[in-house]
Design an enzyme around this catalytic site. Sequence first.
Site, mmCIF file in Angstrom:
data_model
loop_
_atom_site.group_PDB
_atom_site.id
_atom_site.type_symbol
_atom_site.label_atom_id
_atom_site.label_comp_id
_atom_site.label_asym_id
_atom_site.label_seq_id
_atom_site.Cartn_x
_atom_site.Cartn_y
_atom_site.Cartn_z
ATOM 1 N N LYS A 1 7.987 -11.590 -15.003
ATOM 2 C CA LYS A 1 7.760 -11.781 -13.567
ATOM 3 C C LYS A 1 6.663 -12.813 -13.326
ATOM 4 O O LYS A 1 6.796 -13.664 -12.466
ATOM 5 C CB LYS A 1 7.407 -10.439 -12.909
ATOM 6 C CG LYS A 1 7.241 -10.510 -11.401
ATOM 7 C CD LYS A 1 8.551 -10.879 -10.718
ATOM 8 C CE LYS A 1 8.412 -11.120 -9.235
ATOM 9 N NZ LYS A 1 9.506 -11.944 -8.702
ATOM 10 N N GLU B 1 18.240 -23.753 -6.197
ATOM 11 C CA GLU B 1 17.808 -22.356 -6.181
ATOM 12 C C GLU B 1 18.983 -21.415 -6.477
ATOM 13 O O GLU B 1 18.847 -20.459 -7.241
ATOM 14 C CB GLU B 1 17.142 -22.039 -4.828
ATOM 15 C CG GLU B 1 16.686 -20.606 -4.627
ATOM 16 C CD GLU B 1 15.741 -20.086 -5.704
ATOM 17 O OE1 GLU B 1 15.212 -20.871 -6.515
ATOM 18 O OE2 GLU B 1 15.550 -18.854 -5.747
ATOM 19 N N LYS C 1 19.130 -18.925 -9.682
ATOM 20 C CA LYS C 1 19.327 -17.484 -9.516
ATOM 21 C C LYS C 1 20.467 -17.006 -10.398
ATOM 22 O O LYS C 1 20.370 -16.005 -11.093
ATOM 23 C CB LYS C 1 19.648 -17.232 -8.046
ATOM 24 C CG LYS C 1 19.020 -16.075 -7.367
ATOM 25 C CD LYS C 1 17.576 -16.109 -7.040
ATOM 26 C CE LYS C 1 16.637 -16.632 -8.064
ATOM 27 N NZ LYS C 1 15.311 -16.904 -7.606
ATOM 28 N N GLU D 1 19.622 -17.248 -14.285
ATOM 29 C CA GLU D 1 18.600 -16.359 -14.845
ATOM 30 C C GLU D 1 19.037 -14.900 -14.915
ATOM 31 O O GLU D 1 18.606 -14.176 -15.789
ATOM 32 C CB GLU D 1 17.244 -16.511 -14.140
ATOM 33 C CG GLU D 1 17.143 -15.936 -12.764
ATOM 34 C CD GLU D 1 15.737 -16.088 -12.161
ATOM 35 O OE1 GLU D 1 14.748 -15.965 -12.896
ATOM 36 O OE2 GLU D 1 15.642 -16.311 -10.948
ATOM 37 N N HIS E 1 27.821 -40.498 -10.692
ATOM 38 C CA HIS E 1 27.057 -41.313 -11.647
ATOM 39 C C HIS E 1 27.005 -40.662 -13.035
ATOM 40 O O HIS E 1 26.152 -41.009 -13.839
ATOM 41 C CB HIS E 1 25.654 -41.578 -11.105
ATOM 42 C CG HIS E 1 25.680 -42.372 -9.835
ATOM 43 N ND1 HIS E 1 26.033 -43.698 -9.794
ATOM 44 C CD2 HIS E 1 25.450 -42.006 -8.546
ATOM 45 C CE1 HIS E 1 25.998 -44.125 -8.539
ATOM 46 N NE2 HIS E 1 25.652 -43.117 -7.758
ATOM 47 N N ASN F 1 -1.839 2.204 5.900
ATOM 48 C CA ASN F 1 -0.921 1.134 5.491
ATOM 49 C C ASN F 1 -0.636 0.279 6.707
ATOM 50 O O ASN F 1 -0.512 0.821 7.808
ATOM 51 C CB ASN F 1 0.422 1.699 5.025
ATOM 52 C CG ASN F 1 0.347 2.292 3.649
ATOM 53 O OD1 ASN F 1 -0.724 2.325 3.047
ATOM 54 N ND2 ASN F 1 1.471 2.786 3.164
ATOM 55 N N GLY F 2 -0.484 -1.014 6.514
ATOM 56 C CA GLY F 2 -0.133 -1.881 7.639
ATOM 57 C C GLY F 2 -1.329 -2.698 8.077
ATOM 58 O O GLY F 2 -2.294 -2.873 7.339
ATOM 59 N N TRP G 1 -2.758 -2.640 -1.661
ATOM 60 C CA TRP G 1 -2.292 -3.988 -2.014
ATOM 61 C C TRP G 1 -2.990 -4.890 -1.016
ATOM 62 O O TRP G 1 -2.650 -4.901 0.158
ATOM 63 C CB TRP G 1 -0.772 -4.068 -1.876
ATOM 64 C CG TRP G 1 -0.162 -5.160 -2.680
ATOM 65 C CD1 TRP G 1 -0.116 -5.247 -4.042
ATOM 66 C CD2 TRP G 1 0.501 -6.326 -2.196
ATOM 67 N NE1 TRP G 1 0.538 -6.389 -4.417
ATOM 68 C CE2 TRP G 1 0.925 -7.074 -3.323
ATOM 69 C CE3 TRP G 1 0.791 -6.818 -0.933
ATOM 70 C CZ2 TRP G 1 1.606 -8.273 -3.215
ATOM 71 C CZ3 TRP G 1 1.468 -8.013 -0.827
ATOM 72 C CH2 TRP G 1 1.877 -8.734 -1.959
ATOM 73 N N CYS H 1 0.831 -1.199 0.000
ATOM 74 C CA CYS H 1 0.000 0.000 0.000
ATOM 75 C C CYS H 1 0.867 1.253 0.000
ATOM 76 O O CYS H 1 1.991 1.248 0.486
ATOM 77 C CB CYS H 1 -0.878 0.029 1.236
ATOM 78 S SG CYS H 1 -1.934 -1.415 1.359
ATOM 79 N N ARG I 1 5.322 -0.319 -6.718
ATOM 80 C CA ARG I 1 5.284 -1.180 -5.531
ATOM 81 C C ARG I 1 4.194 -2.248 -5.628
ATOM 82 O O ARG I 1 4.111 -3.127 -4.784
ATOM 83 C CB ARG I 1 5.031 -0.319 -4.287
ATOM 84 C CG ARG I 1 6.191 0.618 -3.961
ATOM 85 C CD ARG I 1 5.728 1.715 -3.042
ATOM 86 N NE ARG I 1 5.075 1.202 -1.862
ATOM 87 C CZ ARG I 1 5.689 0.834 -0.753
ATOM 88 N NH1 ARG I 1 6.992 0.942 -0.668
ATOM 89 N NH2 ARG I 1 5.015 0.375 0.272
HETATM 90 O O1 M6R Z 1 4.856 -16.428 -9.292
HETATM 91 P P1 M6R Z 1 5.353 -17.841 -9.146
HETATM 92 O O2 M6R Z 1 5.983 -18.085 -7.818
HETATM 93 O O3 M6R Z 1 4.308 -18.863 -9.447
HETATM 94 O O4 M6R Z 1 6.482 -17.979 -10.231
HETATM 95 C C1 M6R Z 1 7.123 -19.198 -10.455
HETATM 96 C C2 M6R Z 1 8.354 -19.021 -11.289
HETATM 97 O O5 M6R Z 1 8.033 -18.504 -12.547
HETATM 98 C C3 M6R Z 1 9.372 -18.100 -10.613
HETATM 99 O O6 M6R Z 1 9.731 -18.553 -9.340
HETATM 100 C C4 M6R Z 1 10.644 -17.991 -11.474
HETATM 101 O O7 M6R Z 1 11.306 -19.215 -11.480
HETATM 102 C C5 M6R Z 1 11.552 -16.867 -10.950
HETATM 103 N N1 M6R Z 1 11.969 -16.027 -12.032
HETATM 104 C C6 M6R Z 1 12.768 -17.360 -10.269
HETATM 105 O O8 M6R Z 1 13.569 -16.344 -9.803
#
Ligand code: M6R
Length: 611
Positions: free
Chosen positions: A606, A484, A488, A491, A507, A102-103, A76, A2, A29
């Site tokens: 995103k 993970e 990171k 990507e 293996h 907000n909050g 939000w 928010c 935001r």
């Molecule tokens: O919004 P979601 O958590 O469902 O998104 C899933 C993936 O698309 C998301 O985690 C993606 O792998 C990210 N870019 C990773 O950093």
Amino acid sequence: MCGIVGYIGGGSAGAKRIVTDGLKRLEYRGYDSAGIALAVNGRLVVEKAVGRIANLEEILKASPVDSHAGIGHTRWATHGAPSQANAHPHTNADGSIAIVHNGIIENYAELKERLIAEHGVSFRSETDSEIAAHLIGLFYKGDLLAAVREAVREMRGAYSICAMAAAEPDRIVAVRKDAPLIAGIGENCNFLASDIPALLKHARMIYLIENNETVLVTRNDITIFNERMEAVKRDVFHVTWDADAAEKGGYDHFMRKEIFEQPAGIAETLNRRLDEKGEIKLDGISLTKEDLDRIDRIYIVACGTASHAGLVGKFAIERFARIPTETDIASEFRYREPYIDDRTLFVCISQSGETLDTLAALREAKSRGARVLSVVNVVGSSVARESDDVFYTWAGPEIAVASTKAFTTQLVCMYLLALYMGRTRGVLSDAEYARVLSELSQMPDKLTALLEDEPKIRDIAKKVYKNENIFFIGRGSDVSVALEGSLKLKEISYIHSFAIAAGELKHGTIALIEQGSLVIVLASQDRLFEKLLSNIEEVKARGAYVIGLAKAGNREIEKRSDEVIYIPACADEVTPILAVVPLQLLAYHVAKLRGCDIDKPKNLAKAVTVE
Ligand code: M6R
């Protein structure tokens, strides 16, 4: 998250445009609705719209009213879905008081009951915020400042509230407790806001309002009061950032900002689910002993980063709740004729709640009779709406494409869920439950301490950023962290990387290890450390350059690695929350050194709303 904007100037116009402009500066935001209240000829005119601020502007364009003073809000959703009724500003019964908030007002349910029983108040929204408007209205005797102070004495929680009274069009009053609030000095006008970007066009001299302070803003003055209502002197803060830097709160990128927001996001996610005695409460989620006795299998399904949180969730559920748990990625799950029936609990994890693969998997599970519980960050998103129960993460909006704070808050949710299920089923002892819960509650502080090691990670990044191939290995829950960390890195830096369970290396994949190969070894699991040592030896023998990540106090790792990253000591079960953070920072600094577009990496979105 928010956003709040307040403006008071001279004449009889200007507020409409200035407040909506300020709200637009907060769009980044994330929000789902917006609204404004204007002081017009002894009354308050309130307009709200669901969706973009442009929708609000359309409504305002059609209306001739304007004012010298107004308050605005971008919402939000937290309590109650995104809707016109839930959008701010909220007003008291006769519309003479308007507030934006907000909050969270934590004791809102109790206050709401009291307002209904003792004062016959009728509520128009599902929000906690509306409480504030009614309370201020009840205490109002011609002095908004006094009424706001009295009202906040009744409230518990974290909030910043900005209020106007129809009878006092030349004053705006705001109060802060654990939610950001600033006051800005303009030319013949003054401002209030939750964030600097909202004011930047008009004010670069600001006062940072502190907790439990109240601020009275008129066209010519800003007066800040402490809790005892004594006026306090505050130094002016001169903002030198440009608008872009201000949106990022002074950080270079949203990703780095979000990495540093993790202690707060984790604390918030925990606080929402712990009662006054520190016990886990799953308000709104039905997981009674009878419910759990009916479940003979759990599926955790998600995509990308969220699926890695699911892997940790599997560890936690099988370890603490002793329910067989399978994990899958959503795009595979939906096409593989999964074995699911009405004794299956289907858990899906999603930051956005809009990922198409996840949504389709959810629908598939539902159609086969499973009960669906989702772990979601965006309130009111499609996944949240279509689930039987929702366990929200309280990470706040995540803007960078690379997910960071959503992941660690998802982990917290999975641990809480597992502990709760274990306790309710009677398979987890009180002592174990208390031990792990206490470990979780230490995470925000440990993470804050860990983030101070950023310079060390930056130095490591300088040594490795030219590599074109990076391996991540680990055992136990470190495999999820390795996956993970690898995701990171690839990507945002476009370096090819590969994550694999350390014991599986021999293996096949070990064929790729040669002189100078970079191997990041996740060694946070004490109980598996000895096993891991032989894997380190295997890669070192082939000339690998090893970066080891282990708990503070583990000296053995120093002897075996070329570089060491330490995380604060903690129980094996919860290390993923800490261990992933240096990997997020490493990916960030490597990508920065390679000149990549960190917040918007190529080919990625995103929210992935296509199959
Ligand atoms: O919004 P979601 O958590 O469902 O998104 C899933 C993936 O698309 C998301 O985690 C993606 O792998 C990210 N870019 C990773 O950093």
